[in-house]
Scaffold this motif. Structure first.
Motif, short mmCIF file in Angstrom:
data_model
loop_
_atom_site.label_atom_id
_atom_site.label_comp_id
_atom_site.label_asym_id
_atom_site.label_seq_id
_atom_site.Cartn_x
_atom_site.Cartn_y
_atom_site.Cartn_z
N ILE A 221 0.67 -1.05 0.02
CA ILE A 221 -0.16 0.13 0.28
C ILE A 221 1.16 1.10 0.03
O ILE A 221 1.61 1.47 0.76
CB ILE A 221 -0.85 -0.27 1.26
N THR A 222 0.65 1.99 -1.37
CA THR A 222 1.40 3.09 -1.48
C THR A 222 0.73 4.40 -1.08
O THR A 222 -0.15 4.59 -1.22
CB THR A 222 2.26 3.23 -2.19
N GLY A 223 1.47 5.82 -0.68
CA GLY A 223 0.36 7.00 -0.98
C GLY A 223 0.72 8.02 -0.14
O GLY A 223 2.02 7.51 0.40
N THR A 224 0.07 9.43 -0.09
CA THR A 224 0.51 10.49 0.23
C THR A 224 -0.86 11.29 1.20
O THR A 224 -1.71 10.73 0.38
CB THR A 224 1.09 11.03 -1.38
N THR A 225 0.02 11.60 1.91
CA THR A 225 -1.47 12.15 2.95
C THR A 225 -1.99 13.18 2.17
O THR A 225 -1.60 13.76 0.95
CB THR A 225 -0.42 12.19 4.44
N GLY B 68 0.03 18.02 2.06
CA GLY B 68 0.33 16.74 2.02
C GLY B 68 1.75 15.84 1.12
O GLY B 68 1.33 15.69 0.58
N LYS B 69 2.95 16.01 2.12
CA LYS B 69 3.53 15.47 1.80
C LYS B 69 4.51 14.34 2.07
O LYS B 69 5.66 14.16 1.55
CB LYS B 69 4.08 16.33 1.49
N ILE B 70 3.37 13.60 2.72
CA ILE B 70 4.03 12.26 3.41
C ILE B 70 3.77 11.13 2.44
O ILE B 70 2.80 11.09 2.19
CB ILE B 70 3.68 12.33 5.01
N LYS B 71 4.45 11.10 2.40
CA LYS B 71 4.50 9.79 1.15
C LYS B 71 5.26 7.80 2.00
O LYS B 71 6.23 8.35 3.20
CB LYS B 71 5.40 9.18 0.76
N PHE B 72 4.04 7.42 1.98
CA PHE B 72 4.13 6.29 3.27
C PHE B 72 3.84 4.78 2.01
O PHE B 72 3.67 4.94 1.18
CB PHE B 72 2.74 6.22 4.03
N GLU B 73 4.62 3.79 2.84
CA GLU B 73 4.64 2.65 2.11
C GLU B 73 4.55 1.19 2.79
O GLU B 73 5.10 1.35 4.03
CB GLU B 73 5.79 2.26 1.23
N GLY B 74 3.58 0.69 2.76
CA GLY B 74 3.19 -0.53 3.66
C GLY B 74 3.23 -1.85 3.13
O GLY B 74 3.05 -2.23 2.08
N ILE B 75 4.11 -3.10 3.61
CA ILE B 75 4.64 -3.80 2.77
C ILE B 75 4.32 -5.76 4.24
O ILE B 75 4.09 -4.93 4.39
CB ILE B 75 5.64 -4.49 2.18
N SER B 76 3.32 -6.09 3.69
CA SER B 76 3.14 -7.26 3.49
C SER B 76 3.74 -8.65 2.84
O SER B 76 3.11 -8.74 2.02
CB SER B 76 1.41 -7.43 3.95
N LYS B 77 3.91 -8.68 3.74
CA LYS B 77 5.25 -10.71 3.00
C LYS B 77 4.47 -11.95 3.68
O LYS B 77 4.92 -11.50 5.22
CB LYS B 77 6.33 -10.16 3.00
#
Length: 821
Positions: A207-211, A219-228
């Motif tokens: 899941i990737t995105g910008t707040t 909104g300039k916080i970029k986030f990345e979530g990875i479930s493996k």
């Protein structure tokens, strides 16, 4: 010495055995359903997750501590300075409402009212053929920081365990079944983030995105979530945004989340590289390897303090049933569970290198959370950290200390541009971007003491640890807070005291001011300024610097308005005697001088002590959750353990039961309502204050023990001056034994409820004169002004014994009751 070591070893082994029997678990016999406040929290300071434990679809709702809306910004109102003289004149003329209307235009920010702490989303696991289940059980083991769910379907026992690993900085879920090839589910992300993208590839979900933008701040916080996903047996099928796991023997899910946030003025990080770095290191390890390291890292903190108040059959019930019954049953272990849950939540939501705990800690499901889920610094953020030092979690205060250091830098411009003052300041709210301006309207947001109050925690950290190198590092923050007041104070034209103007007592207003909260020189502000000046003076003395400025502060401190006792025998909230004895407002901010400060004392200021008690009685007990948490501390400082316990009962009432709405949710989260974590921390602090206090010039053991806790023991509390309560035991309300380690040396002034002696039969010396220990110095409180209409009933204090003992650094001292032979 051998005798002392034997006693110490025996005490510790006894307490460890007792603790192991206490079963420090929140547990339930039904799933959370759709109610977030039924889910169970895990966290490692960086990541937070709420685990629902639903059978057919498990939900792991995810937060990362730097996922905030907006970006670097300031929110000062540059119109303030030009209107300051006009606002002051109106307030001094008694026209507070007119002053408030102008303040709304020229003081309250015209840009951001503060950015929002936001969720990343939720990982969901939809299981096949999971309709008809039995033997359902879920728990949060706060001794190990492990959440577990179990149930049986067709004689197959399914188990899920979830941890937020401290060493590996990932969340890990482990799924097993008692029969091979029994685990089948579809995994996918859901999210409220409008700019998020979810994908599936190989054995990963991302899941990737910008707040989001908020209040015109991009909104300039970029986030990345990875479930493996790591499978033992079975297979994985990939769709665009989901993974289908079929017939696995066991599955381990590794969840890593990162952002581009480096600090409040640098968002150049690589979220993808950081998230993958954590993930790859963790993925190479088995669940058992990660679990073992996680438990060891967590227990390094948690196991420092162990409390035993006994147990009853009430402890055998599920947690939600115990909550319902707490007011009508004797369940002392529930108070222990709640106390330790507060410590668990602080460890889980505030770790070195991370962000401080927000209004919701590190757990928030809503894109637009309650009060933006940011930092309200007119009480709530401060309350979050009340347990840190005394419950032996000093390291957990590091994120707060770092935030205050950063606010002292951003707050210099606010002080200069808005108030033509040196030093630094912050109003009643801040966020990850370290804003300092006034938000939400003058009624709430004008409060000029948020930064100064926060600075008390930096000084408190020194008082417990005694590290002069650390003190030197925070000295500019303490001096800057004092310098702002030095410049901002103004002489009151009627009373000729030095006061803040404009000023306000947080979120409350007397009818005499036409419902305006604005005033000059309110009691809480005078108390905070007194502490800020005193701390700066003492820090300068310890470090042997800034003597001239310290002298200036002494002179100005002497000109502050004294506390006043009004016509109803109450401690006045405002300069004028306009308090309403029927006012039951949740904020009783003018009792800051009683706690967390030490300006009001049963032994040094009995008239003020009496007035504080009258104020507490007039305001009443039941209120919002955090307010009741603060009241536990106040009644402990009143040396009234039974009344403090009554407030614990009021707080540990199911939400919606109390007339004012406050209480506790099924997962033991505090309810304002809605959820605010400060009540959890406030009550944990209050329970500590009932058992030990060290703010009033001495170490006071069992100062406010309620009758229901007549027998018990505790290990690991910390007191000011580097004293560790290695062990303390009591029976029938009397102190039986105490073992105290002196880390810094110096005089130990000990107040106890019954006569004590050294364990080697040595007699203790009765205390006389002032305490020579510099960490226990108390500044003289000005003589109060008392209304001629007030009725003052001086306190009738229980008999106590006060001893002095010279201690050496690193040595352990053992005490026993004089009645023991």
């Amino acid at each position: 010495m051998k005798k002392i070591l034997f006693i110490l070893s025996f005490f510790i082994s006894t307490i460890c055995f007792s603790q192991s029997k206490q079963n420090l678990k929140l547990w339930y016999n039904k799933p959370s359903g759709t109610t977030w406040e039924n889910a169970l929290p895990v966290g490692n300071g960086k990541l937070g997750a709420m685990i629902y434990g639903n059978v057919d679809t498990e939900t792991v709702q995810l937060n990362e501590c730097t996922v905030w809306s907006g970006s670097l910004n300031r929110n000062d109102n540059d119109l303030c300075l030009d209107s300051l003289a006009e606002i002051r004149k109106l307030i001094f003329d008694g026209k507070q409402k007119e002053a408030e209307q102008i303040a709304n235009r020229v003081i309250v920010s015209k840009t951001s009212q503060g950015q929002m702490f936001e969720p990343v989303g939720s990982l969901r696991l939809m299981f096949e053929k999971h309709d008809d289940y039995k033997n359902y059980y879920r728990e949060l083991d706060i001794e190990r920081a492990v959440q577990k769910t179990t149930y049986t379907i067709d004689d197959i026992k399914y188990t899920r365990e979830v941890i937020a690993s401290f060493p590996d900085k990932v969340i890990v879920m482990h799924l097993t079944a008692s029969k091979a090839k029994s685990i089948s589910f579809t995994a996918f992300y859901s999210t409220p983030q409008p700019k998020a993208i979810t994908k599936a590839s190989s054995n990963e979900l991302t899941i990737t995105g910008t707040t989001i933008d908020h209040e015109s701040i991009e909104g300039k916080i970029k986030f990345e979530g990875i479930s493996k996903f790591k499978l033992n047996g079975g297979s994985i099928t990939i769709n665009d945004t989901s993974l289908m796991i079929k017939n696995a023997n066991e599955v381990t899910v590794y969840i890593s989340i990162a952002t581009n946030f480096n600090n409040y003025h640098d968002i150049s990080g690589d979220e993808n590289a950081i998230a993958n770095s954590y993930l790859n290191k963790a993925y190479s390890k088995s669940f058992q390897q990660i679990l073992s390291a996680h438990i060891a890292a967590y227990q390094k903190y948690f196991n420092r303090v162990q409390l035993d108040l006994g147990t009853t059959d009430a402890a055998k019930l599920p947690t939600d049933e115990r909550l319902k019954n707490f007011n009508s049953t004797n369940d002392p272990q529930f108070a222990v569970l709640y106390f330790q849950y507060g410590r668990y939540l602080l460890i889980s939501s505030s770790q070195p290198g991370g962000q401080p705990a927000t209004l919701q800690g590190i757990w928030n499901k809503d894109l637009y959370g309650a009060w933006d889920s940011k930092y309200t610094i007119n009480i709530n953020t401060e309350m979050n950290y009340w347990p840190a030092e005394k419950t032996n979690l000093s390291e957990m205060a590091e994120p707060l200390i770092q935030m205050v250091k950063e606010l002292s830098l951003t707050g210099e411009k606010t002080a200069h541009d808005m108030y033509d003052a040196r030093g630094w300041m912050a109003h009643h709210n801040t966020d990850i971007w370290r804003i300092n301006g006034a938000v939400d309207g003058a009624f709430w947001g004008l409060f000029p003491n948020g930064g100064a109050w926060l600075s008390q925690h930096l000084w408190e950290h020194y008082l417990y640890g005694g590290d002069k190198k650390y003190l030197a590092s925070i000295y500019p923050v303490l001096i800057g807070a004092a310098m702002f007041y030095n410049d901002y104070l103004i002489e009151h034209p009627k009373y000729h005291w030095l006061v803040l103007c404009p000023d306000e007592s947080p979120e409350n207003a007397p009818a005499a001011h036409e419902g305006s909260s604005l005033d000059a020189g309110v009691t809480m502000s005078n108390q905070i300024i007194f502490d800020v000046f005193t701390n700066a003076i003492n820090a300068a003395k310890v470090l042997d610097k800034g003597e001239a400025f310290a002298d200036t502060l002494i002179q100005k401190r002497n000109r502050l308005a004294p506390m006043q006792i009004g016509k109803y025998g109450q401690l006045q909230e405002w300069l004028d005697d306009v308090d309403d004895p029927n006012d039951h407002h949740r904020h009783i901010s003018h009792l800051y001088g009683l706690f967390p400060s030490n300006q009001i004392s049963p032994y040094r200021t009995p008239e003020l002590y009496s007035a504080a008690k009258n104020t507490l009685i007039q305001r009443g007990d039941v209120s919002t959750g955090w307010s009741m948490g603060w009241k536990v501390n106040w009644w402990a400082k009143m040396l009234d353990g039974n009344h403090a316990y009554k407030l614990i009962q009021n707080q540990l009432t199911p939400v919606g039961t109390n007339e004012s709405g406050g209480g506790t949710y099924n997962n033991l989260f505090d309810a304002h309502p809605p959820f605010q974590i400060d009540g959890n921390f406030g009550c944990a602090s209050g329970i500590t204050e009932m058992l030990m206090q060290s703010e009033d010039g001495f170490l006071n053991l069992l100062p406010a023990l309620p009758e229901v806790w007549k027998n018990g023991s505790i290990t690991g509390l910390r007191a000011r001056g580097g004293f560790d309560i290695i062990n303390m035991q009591w029976k029938d309300g009397k102190l039986v034994k105490a073992i105290i380690k002196s880390n810094l040396g110096g005089n130990l002034r000990l107040r106890v409820p019954n006569e004590m002696k050294m364990s080697n039969d040595g007699m203790l010396k009765e205390a006389t004169g002032n305490n020579t220990n510099t960490f226990y110095q108390t500044e003289k409180t000005a003589t109060p002004i008392i209304s001629d209409k007030a009725t003052i009933i001086l306190p009738q204090l229980k008999e106590t014994w006060l001893y002095d003992l010279k201690t050496q650094p690193g040595k352990i001292y053992s005490f026993i009751s004089n009645s023991l032979h």
